[in-house]
Design an enzyme around this catalytic site. Structure first.
Site, PDB file in Angstrom:
ATOM      1  N   LYS A  34      51.948  36.531  44.848  1.00 37.11           N
ATOM      2  CA  LYS A  34      51.290  35.519  44.002  1.00 37.11           C
ATOM      3  C   LYS A  34      50.807  36.173  42.702  1.00 37.11           C
ATOM      4  O   LYS A  34      50.787  37.411  42.592  1.00 37.11           O
ATOM      5  CB  LYS A  34      50.108  34.916  44.758  1.00 37.11           C
ATOM      6  CG  LYS A  34      48.986  35.914  45.026  1.00 37.11           C
ATOM      7  CD  LYS A  34      47.984  35.380  46.029  1.00 37.11           C
ATOM      8  CE  LYS A  34      46.860  36.388  46.252  1.00 37.11           C
ATOM      9  NZ  LYS A  34      46.042  36.037  47.428  1.00 37.11           N
ATOM     10  N   ARG A 130      36.297  28.955  52.935  1.00 37.07           N
ATOM     11  CA  ARG A 130      36.949  28.652  51.666  1.00 37.07           C
ATOM     12  C   ARG A 130      38.018  27.594  51.913  1.00 37.07           C
ATOM     13  O   ARG A 130      37.973  26.519  51.347  1.00 37.07           O
ATOM     14  CB  ARG A 130      37.532  29.937  51.064  1.00 37.07           C
ATOM     15  CG  ARG A 130      38.029  29.777  49.653  1.00 37.07           C
ATOM     16  CD  ARG A 130      38.521  31.092  49.075  1.00 37.07           C
ATOM     17  NE  ARG A 130      39.702  31.623  49.773  1.00 37.07           N
ATOM     18  CZ  ARG A 130      40.360  32.709  49.391  1.00 37.07           C
ATOM     19  NH1 ARG A 130      39.939  33.418  48.348  1.00 37.07           N
ATOM     20  NH2 ARG A 130      41.413  33.130  50.059  1.00 37.07           N
ATOM     21  N   TYR A 257      32.678  50.174  17.630  1.00 38.69           N
ATOM     22  CA  TYR A 257      31.847  48.984  17.383  1.00 38.69           C
ATOM     23  C   TYR A 257      30.473  49.155  17.996  1.00 38.69           C
ATOM     24  O   TYR A 257      30.340  49.641  19.123  1.00 38.69           O
ATOM     25  CB  TYR A 257      32.489  47.754  18.019  1.00 38.69           C
ATOM     26  CG  TYR A 257      33.678  47.209  17.301  1.00 38.69           C
ATOM     27  CD1 TYR A 257      33.605  46.836  15.958  1.00 38.69           C
ATOM     28  CD2 TYR A 257      34.895  47.035  17.962  1.00 38.69           C
ATOM     29  CE1 TYR A 257      34.706  46.303  15.293  1.00 38.69           C
ATOM     30  CE2 TYR A 257      35.999  46.502  17.320  1.00 38.69           C
ATOM     31  CZ  TYR A 257      35.904  46.143  15.982  1.00 38.69           C
ATOM     32  OH  TYR A 257      36.983  45.620  15.350  1.00 38.69           O
ATOM     33  N   MET A 305      39.849  45.559  20.788  1.00 40.33           N
ATOM     34  CA  MET A 305      40.947  44.692  21.248  1.00 40.33           C
ATOM     35  C   MET A 305      42.250  45.470  21.430  1.00 40.33           C
ATOM     36  O   MET A 305      42.975  45.282  22.402  1.00 40.33           O
ATOM     37  CB  MET A 305      41.154  43.538  20.267  1.00 40.33           C
ATOM     38  CG  MET A 305      42.160  42.516  20.760  1.00 40.33           C
ATOM     39  SD  MET A 305      42.440  41.197  19.576  1.00 40.33           S
ATOM     40  CE  MET A 305      40.882  40.336  19.607  1.00 40.33           C
TER      41      MET A 305
HETATM   42  C1  LIG Z   1      46.152  37.102  48.422  1.00 37.10           C
HETATM   43  C2  LIG Z   1      46.214  36.847  49.866  1.00 37.10           C
HETATM   44  C3  LIG Z   1      46.650  37.845  50.747  1.00 37.10           C
HETATM   45  C4  LIG Z   1      46.917  39.276  50.320  1.00 37.10           C
HETATM   46  O1  LIG Z   1      45.686  39.954  50.151  1.00 37.10           O
HETATM   47  P1  LIG Z   1      45.626  41.536  49.854  1.00 37.10           P
HETATM   48  O2  LIG Z   1      44.199  41.860  50.001  1.00 37.10           O
HETATM   49  O3  LIG Z   1      46.127  41.708  48.455  1.00 37.10           O
HETATM   50  O4  LIG Z   1      46.515  42.186  50.837  1.00 37.10           O
HETATM   51  C5  LIG Z   1      46.820  37.493  52.083  1.00 37.10           C
HETATM   52  N1  LIG Z   1      46.544  36.250  52.514  1.00 37.10           N
HETATM   53  C6  LIG Z   1      46.103  35.276  51.694  1.00 37.10           C
HETATM   54  C7  LIG Z   1      45.812  33.928  52.239  1.00 37.10           C
HETATM   55  C8  LIG Z   1      45.911  35.553  50.346  1.00 37.10           C
HETATM   56  O5  LIG Z   1      45.466  34.593  49.543  1.00 37.10           O
END
Ligand SMILES: *Cc1c(COP(=O)(O)O)cnc(C)c1O
Length: 363
Positions: A34, A130, A257, A305
């Site tokens: 993701k 969640r 800065y 930046m």
């Molecule tokens: C992002 C996610 C993972 C992976 O988590 P990591 O800590 O990066 O291994 C696994 N399960 C769900 C539901 C997630 O949202």
């Protein structure tokens, strides 16, 4: 010559990490890619891993369709499921697997005759609060699906709130609750493959592995722990740039800065062509390590930046064009993250498109 700021993505390191993960667990591997594969480029990572893992996981139907449109045929699980009923036909068309975590998603599925065979992952809430159903709701959901003749492969999943604290009471409670829910549901509905472990749980909680593990961060060679991890990981992303200016300043002169850092002795300061516009954290404090020609030096003053300043007074042979590593192979991204009050996850994931990615197949 173009601007020297870039990230190198080492695909051989990626595969080495996958191999080590496989040696560490008998469970089947779902690679979480993701958020553009945590900033590593989802399509390139998916192409590289498609025959090395059994499944990919992304957040949304959109992320999955991008992969399908580029020819990725590996099974893909959508971790947040559908956001609206019209995404169900897209999921069917692109042969996706869906997480279902709230009742509306069940209603949408039951109302879509073409979705009868879509593989579903029922998400249960074991304490993170969640996403997901409690046990009673999950029983209802499975009964609803059965009564609607949804004839699909069902799986059960949950997510940890603090897998990086394996000894915390909540972590152990979550595993117990999950195992209990699974047993109750299996007694009523038959065998249900299960998945709970993210990266930290994969390393530290073997009793949470079940049939499927879901690592993200580990694939990219970043540890979810501050302390040393039980398997050797190779960082996949190296963020690098070059020195573009060198100057000497006198004691009492300040840098950058807001003149937030002042030299207390004569100092050699270099300017590096990477700043917060390139994904370097703006709140990294003076003292944050930076590698210049492989030697550790310290960030001084505020991050701009497009640039940072680094004190190289104690280093030798530093000149314009000297190689700079902001994090990666030789400097743990978690160490930089610590100096910026964040975590390695955030630094790699928010890398902006401005920074070109260079993919390296081998050493
Ligand atoms: C992002 C996610 C993972 C992976 O988590 P990591 O800590 O990066 O291994 C696994 N399960 C769900 C539901 C997630 O949202």
């Amino acid at each position: 010559m173009p601007r020297p700021t870039r990230v190198c993505i080492d695909l051989q390191a990626l595969h080495a990490n996958v191999d080590r993960i496989k040696q560490h667990t008998p469970a089947t591997l779902m690679a979480v890619i993701k958020a553009d594969a945590y900033g590593h480029g989802a399509l390139a990572i998916a192409r590289s891993l498609q025959s090395a893992v059994e499944k990919f996981a992304v957040s949304s139907v959109d992320e999955a369709i991008e992969l399908r449109d580029s020819g990725i045929q590996t099974p893909i699980l959508v971790l947040e499921g559908v956001f609206a009923t019209d995404e169900i036909s897209l999921a069917v068309e692109h042969q996706l697997e869906l997480v279902v975590h709230q009742p509306q998603q069940i209603n949408w599925l039951i109302a879509s005759p073409q979705a009868k065979h879509l593989p579903l992952w029922i998400k249960v809430d074991t304490g993170m609060h969640r996403l997901g159903f409690n046990l009673m709701q999950a029983q209802e959901v499975l009964a609803q699906l059965r009564d609607a003749n949804v004839t699909t492969q069902l799986q059960l999943m949950s997510h940890f709130a603090s897998a990086d604290q394996p000894n915390s009471a909540l972590t152990q409670t979550q595993i117990r609750r999950f195992d209990h829910m699974r047993q109750v549901l299996q007694a009523e509905f038959g065998a249900i493959p299960a998945s709970m472990a993210n990266s930290a749980a994969l390393l530290a909680l073997p009793n949470s592995h079940f049939e499927w593990v879901r690592p993200g961060l580990l694939l990219y060679g970043v540890s979810p722990f501050r302390q040393k991890q039980p398997i050797e990981l190779l960082p996949v992303m190296t963020f690098e740039s070059q020195v573009i200016a060198v100057r000497e300043i006198e004691a009492g002169e300040s840098v950058g800065y807001g003149h937030s850092w002042t030299a207390n002795a004569k100092a050699t300061i270099v300017t590096v062509a990477a700043g917060y516009g390139d994904g370097y954290p703006r709140n990294a404090k003076s003292g944050t390590p930076v590698l210049i020609n492989g030697q550790r030096a310290k960030l001084v003053g505020r991050v701009s930046m497009d640039m940072i300043s680094v004190d190289v007074t104690d280093l030798s042979n530093i000149e314009i064009g000297s190689h700079v590593e902001l994090w990666g192979k030789s400097l743990d991204v978690n160490e930089v993250a610590y100096w910026a009050d964040t975590i390695g996850y955030e630094l790699v994931t928010r890398m902006p498109p401005r920074v070109p990615k260079v993919y390296q197949k081998g050493a």
